[in-house]
Structure formats: C-alpha cells, structure tokens
Design an enzyme around this catalytic site. Sequence first.
Site, mmCIF file in Angstrom:
data_model
loop_
_atom_site.group_PDB
_atom_site.id
_atom_site.type_symbol
_atom_site.label_atom_id
_atom_site.label_comp_id
_atom_site.label_asym_id
_atom_site.label_seq_id
_atom_site.Cartn_x
_atom_site.Cartn_y
_atom_site.Cartn_z
ATOM 1 N N HIS A 168 37.928 42.293 40.674
ATOM 2 C CA HIS A 168 37.080 42.436 41.862
ATOM 3 C C HIS A 168 36.532 41.107 42.356
ATOM 4 O O HIS A 168 35.863 41.077 43.392
ATOM 5 C CB HIS A 168 35.956 43.451 41.624
ATOM 6 C CG HIS A 168 34.961 43.059 40.583
ATOM 7 N ND1 HIS A 168 34.992 43.521 39.289
ATOM 8 C CD2 HIS A 168 33.879 42.245 40.664
ATOM 9 C CE1 HIS A 168 33.971 43.016 38.622
ATOM 10 N NE2 HIS A 168 33.284 42.240 39.420
ATOM 11 N N SER A 292 30.519 38.580 36.433
ATOM 12 C CA SER A 292 31.834 39.216 36.493
ATOM 13 C C SER A 292 32.931 38.183 36.264
ATOM 14 O O SER A 292 32.930 37.132 36.901
ATOM 15 C CB SER A 292 32.047 39.864 37.861
ATOM 16 O OG SER A 292 31.508 41.151 37.899
#
Lengths: 339, 123
Positions: A168, A292
Amino acid sequence: MKPKTLPQKNGNGHHAEVETLTESPSLGSEKLIKAALSGTGMETEMEEVEGFVALKPGEGDKETYARVGTEGAAEADTLEDPGMETPITDQNLTLKEAFFASYPELEPSAAKVITEVIIGTDDRTRILTTTVYPWRAVCALRITAQNNSQWIGTGWLVSPRTVITAGHCVFMHDQGGWAKRIEVIPGMNDASRPYGSGVTSVVRSVQGWTNSKNRDFDYGAIILPANYRPGDVTGYFGYSVKDNSFLSNATLNLSGYPGDKGGAQQWFMARRAKSLSSRVITYDIDTMGGQSGAPVWVKIGDQRYCVGIHTNGHSSGNSATRIVQPVFDNIKAWKAMGM
Amino acid sequence: MESNGHVRLHFKKIAPGILVLSFICLLLLTECKRKTKPVHMSAPVKGIIIGSNGQPVANAVVMIEESPGGHTDIASVTNAQGEFELNDMDEPGKYVLMINNNGNLQHKEVVLQATDSVLNIKL
C-alpha cells in the site's frame, strides 16, 4: 452536506472541534470498483468481503509493476538470503557495539539465536545512531500518489538499489493506483540525510494486492535509479522464510519512521510474536502511521533476516505480511533488479 | 359467478397468511444480507486541518490511531491547503485520529456515519 460539530479533547485535555461534513457520494468506491470490473467476468460483490481472494490459486503473488524494467529470473534455491553489512567507514560499528554500549545491562548471554535487543518495556526506543548498520538500511519514504496526495512510510534496503516496503506504499487503490513518485531516504535522522536520497517511480507489487487489495499480499518494492546506490554504502538486510516454531520463539525487531514522531526519526521496538497465520505475523510491538513497510527481522549470529513487512495497526495486535516462499521469490527477483 | 365468488372468498382467506410469510421472508433476507454485506463507505475520507488561527495547516502528519477494523500504518501529510486523505475509514464507527503539527500532537475522536466523507478538523 450539513456540517456537524463534535466536541473533542486534544492531547492536553483541551477541547477541540471536529467537523464532519456529510456528502452524498456521487460515485462511491463500490460503484467505481464495480465499474472497473465490468466486463471482466469477475464477481462484483468481491470488493465488499474483507480478505476475499478474487484470484485463481497461486496468482496472488504474481508480480505487477508500474514500469517496464530489466527483470532478473527468480530462482529460489534457498529460503535464506543473507544481508550485507558493508564495512566501509569507521562508523561501521556492529549493532552489538553500538546498541549495547548504550544499554549494557541488556546484553544477552551468548546464544545461537539472539534478537536485536531485548527491551524490558513496551516503549519504542529512538535510534540516534542511524549511520550504524542495520539502522542505516532502514529508509524513510516520502510518497506522492497519482492524485498528488502526500504520504509517509518506511522501507528497507535489500540490495544496493532495491527497497522493500508495504504494497500500500507503492500501490494506493483510492489514490489512483501506482505511486507517482517516491523519495527514499536511508538512515534519516531529523534533518540529517547521511546517505542523501533517491527519487523514483519504478515500483513493484503483486496481483494479490493491486487487483484484490488482499491484506495477505500487501508487499512491494521500490527500484532506485541506477545512479543512486545507497545499499553499497549502508549494507542491506537479509530475508528468510521461517517456520512457526522458529517465529514463535524468536523476538521480532521492528524499526521505522512513525508519524507521531514526525516521520523523520527512526524508532525501534522488539517483542515476540503474538500469533502467526500462514501469511501474517501479529505482535504487540507499538507502531504508528508512517511505519508501513518497516522491516520485521530476527538476528541470527551476525546476520539480520527480515521475516515480515510491517503493514497494519489494530488494537488487537499490529501485524506484518509474512515472508513465505512466494514472497521470498519475489523479493529475490526484485533484489536482482537493484544490484 | 358462484365459483368466482368462492375463489375470491378462498383468496381472501389465504391472502393475509401469504402477506405475513412474505414479510417474514423479506425480513430474513434483509437481515442475512446485512450480516454478510458490511456497510462500506465512500473511500477515501478527505479532510482539512484548520489551525487555531483559522488558517489551513500545511505539512501536518495525519494518521489513524484507533479504528473499528484495523488500518494500514501509512500516514497522510497535509498539502498547502491543509488537505489530507485517509484510507481504511471504510466503515461507520468510532475512529481516533492523531495529528502531528510540527511536533504538537493532538488526538481527535471521530464517529463516522455511513455517508460521511469529509472531515474538517480544528486544532
């Protein structure tokens, strides 16, 4: 469309206000996805089922990419690929020397398998020595999506020019797909960029993420330009497939660039896994937005092997995409592109 | 006419039963669909960060701290107009957002309704 105001408290206990504007979605995500899928023969309900795999068996890890590049063959003949700690400067202290110099009481006794460091509290620890391996192989990411929205994330060098991160971070379904531009900053430490930075739009992921947005396949890679090879200087992580019995007993190390600290400082924490599934490692390591793509690794002797790619936060446990055989194979192929 | 009248009489007797059964079936189908088809919202949620001076705040880092169903650990950065986007706010419920404005951290609790898609946040 009418705004409503909700009383809130800020971090200091002072009241603040959050306004929520109601807007009728002219073309919601559901409609968009349905529209995108029309004519493909795929079930239009699939995007509404969490974790649904709309792929044929074995296709989830099939590589997808934004740019055509030279691609090395993926020949996974081993389940371990050691990293490299490049001995190039006098700053090249080992982790043990660097970290245990600050925390001598934490130095473990000799053991075949040890963790990066065992921390007795739940708190993250700031890494100030970001020019020391392996911290210098952890990269802050500045991501510009296709719609020009700005994001921050983390990645880790796996070769001189290849950075592994979350899927992502390279493919954002709601922002137009492939990232338009990513700046990679190894070892960032506030305003200091000890290894400069590189900008690219050459990114990779797999169909399980780009087509199905399946959490199990949330991983990808960033290939840096040929004239920017930070891994030659910083060294890079190894990676490995580890079984449940190993991961259940190993302490996992995680270091990244959390947004609550501004996204320019590297913070570290280590703990054992909380639970394991075939594709996900869950842990109680504290993380925040901006981490992330951070490496989740184990230390075996002098080698650091990433076993997961941090992706998600949840009150029941934060989690990483687990490096299993197909993930290993793709990382190996992407690594070859950045050699 | 006699037979027609009989038929009509019979229909009148069974009609309420059919209606009740149909209504129950409709309720069951609706409930089943509700359980298997979670409410999803228009994504992403967009917003603007407004400072105490009433002006948009640029370069603030906005992230989800708590969410009903978990979230990806990526953080959004506001542009010059104070605008940001957040993914993973795709179901109604309570969220806690964290905003880092040049080191000043603030936590904002937001309860999203199914039709909400824009958040204006005042620091």
